[in-house]
Every structure is written in structure tokens, then in C-alpha cells.
Design a protein around this motif. Structure first.
Motif, short mmCIF file in Angstrom:
data_model
loop_
_atom_site.label_atom_id
_atom_site.label_comp_id
_atom_site.label_asym_id
_atom_site.label_seq_id
_atom_site.Cartn_x
_atom_site.Cartn_y
_atom_site.Cartn_z
N MET A 1 -0.97 -21.20 -10.26
CA MET A 1 -1.80 -21.43 -9.11
C MET A 1 -2.82 -20.31 -8.99
N ALA A 2 -4.04 -20.65 -8.75
CA ALA A 2 -5.09 -19.66 -8.53
C ALA A 2 -5.09 -19.26 -7.06
N PHE A 3 -5.44 -18.03 -6.80
CA PHE A 3 -5.53 -17.59 -5.40
C PHE A 3 -6.98 -17.27 -5.08
N SER A 4 -7.24 -17.21 -3.80
CA SER A 4 -8.61 -16.98 -3.36
C SER A 4 -8.65 -15.88 -2.30
N ALA A 5 -9.86 -15.39 -2.02
CA ALA A 5 -10.03 -14.37 -1.00
C ALA A 5 -9.45 -14.88 0.32
N GLY A 6 -8.75 -14.01 1.02
CA GLY A 6 -8.15 -14.38 2.29
C GLY A 6 -6.73 -14.92 2.15
N ALA A 7 -6.18 -14.88 0.94
CA ALA A 7 -4.82 -15.35 0.74
C ALA A 7 -3.85 -14.48 1.54
N VAL A 8 -2.76 -15.08 1.99
CA VAL A 8 -1.74 -14.37 2.76
C VAL A 8 -0.47 -14.29 1.93
N LEU A 9 0.12 -13.10 1.87
CA LEU A 9 1.36 -12.88 1.12
C LEU A 9 2.52 -12.69 2.09
N ASN A 10 3.68 -13.17 1.68
CA ASN A 10 4.90 -13.00 2.48
C ASN A 10 6.03 -12.68 1.52
N LEU A 11 6.81 -11.64 1.85
CA LEU A 11 7.95 -11.27 1.03
C LEU A 11 9.27 -11.44 1.78
N SER A 12 9.34 -11.05 3.02
CA SER A 12 10.54 -11.20 3.85
C SER A 12 10.23 -10.62 5.22
N PRO A 13 11.09 -10.90 6.21
CA PRO A 13 10.83 -10.37 7.56
C PRO A 13 10.85 -8.84 7.64
N ASP A 14 11.54 -8.17 6.70
CA ASP A 14 11.62 -6.71 6.77
C ASP A 14 10.56 -6.01 5.91
N ILE A 15 9.58 -6.78 5.42
CA ILE A 15 8.47 -6.21 4.66
C ILE A 15 7.17 -6.74 5.27
N THR A 16 6.34 -5.81 5.76
CA THR A 16 5.06 -6.18 6.34
C THR A 16 4.01 -6.09 5.24
N VAL A 17 3.23 -7.15 5.08
CA VAL A 17 2.18 -7.19 4.07
C VAL A 17 0.84 -7.14 4.79
N GLY A 18 0.02 -6.16 4.40
CA GLY A 18 -1.31 -6.03 5.00
C GLY A 18 -2.29 -7.04 4.42
N ALA A 19 -3.54 -6.89 4.79
CA ALA A 19 -4.60 -7.79 4.33
C ALA A 19 -4.76 -7.71 2.82
N THR A 20 -4.97 -8.86 2.21
CA THR A 20 -5.15 -8.92 0.76
C THR A 20 -6.60 -8.64 0.40
N THR A 21 -6.79 -8.13 -0.81
CA THR A 21 -8.11 -7.88 -1.35
C THR A 21 -8.18 -8.52 -2.73
N LEU A 22 -9.20 -9.33 -2.96
CA LEU A 22 -9.40 -9.95 -4.27
C LEU A 22 -10.35 -9.04 -5.04
N GLU A 23 -9.83 -8.43 -6.11
CA GLU A 23 -10.60 -7.48 -6.89
C GLU A 23 -11.20 -8.16 -8.12
N ALA A 24 -12.06 -7.43 -8.80
CA ALA A 24 -12.67 -7.94 -10.03
C ALA A 24 -11.57 -8.32 -11.02
N GLY A 25 -11.81 -9.37 -11.76
CA GLY A 25 -10.83 -9.81 -12.73
C GLY A 25 -9.77 -10.71 -12.13
N GLY A 26 -9.91 -11.04 -10.84
CA GLY A 26 -8.96 -11.95 -10.20
C GLY A 26 -7.66 -11.32 -9.79
N ARG A 27 -7.63 -10.02 -9.65
CA ARG A 27 -6.42 -9.31 -9.23
C ARG A 27 -6.36 -9.25 -7.71
N LEU A 28 -5.22 -9.63 -7.16
CA LEU A 28 -5.01 -9.61 -5.72
C LEU A 28 -4.14 -8.43 -5.36
N THR A 29 -4.58 -7.59 -4.42
CA THR A 29 -3.78 -6.44 -3.99
C THR A 29 -3.56 -6.50 -2.49
N ALA A 30 -2.48 -5.84 -2.04
CA ALA A 30 -2.18 -5.75 -0.61
C ALA A 30 -1.24 -4.58 -0.38
#
Length: 78
Positions: A1-30
Motif C-alpha cells: 500500500m502506498a501512503f500519502s502526506a497526512g497519513a496517520v499512524l497508530n501503534l497502541s494506546p500506550d504509544i503516542t504518534v506525532g504528525a507524519t512527514t512525507l520525505e523525499a523518496g517516499g519515506r514516512l517519518t513520525a
């Protein structure tokens, strides 16, 4: 699956994920914040794009506890 700018990540209730950033090369960081009392073990990552498409990756992150080798109440081996 491809992701896009503004994607939301979720890992579990005890892990808070900040805003995602779509970087060059299609790498998503948060930035992640793991609660001090988070249970140990693997977490499934769920990604939801702004258009509603989503996907998941089992065991994408594992919470482990490093040992306090010298008993000074500090994490050793960083």
C-alpha cells in the motif's frame, strides 16, 4: 500500500504518534512517545491515509526493557 502526506499512524494506546512527514523518496517519518508504563512486546503498526485507505504491519515495533547492569537505576548500553 502506498501512503500519502497526512497519513496517520497508530501503534497502541500506550504509544503516542506525532504528525507524519512525507520525505523525499517516499519515506514516512513520525515522532513517537512511549508511556513509561507501556507493556513490553510487539506492536502492530496501522497506517490510515487521508482518503480512508489503510493497512497494517504486524510486529513493526517491539518495546523492550534494557537491563540496569550496574544497579544505578539508569538504562545501560544505550
Amino acid at each position: 500500500m502506498a501512503f500519502s502526506a497526512g497519513a496517520v499512524l497508530n501503534l497502541s494506546p500506550d504509544i503516542t504518534v506525532g504528525a507524519t512527514t512525507l520525505e523525499a523518496g517516499g519515506r514516512l517519518t513520525a515522532p513517537l512517545t512511549i508511556a513509561p508504563g507501556a507493556s513490553l512486546g510487539a506492536r502492530t503498526l496501522t497506517l490510515t491515509n487521508p482518503d480512508g485507505r489503510s493497512g497494517s504491519l504486524p510486529a513493526a515495533l517491539e518495546i523492550v526493557k534494557k537491563q540496569d547492569a550496574n544497579n544505578d537505576c539508569m538504562i545501560d548500553g544505550v
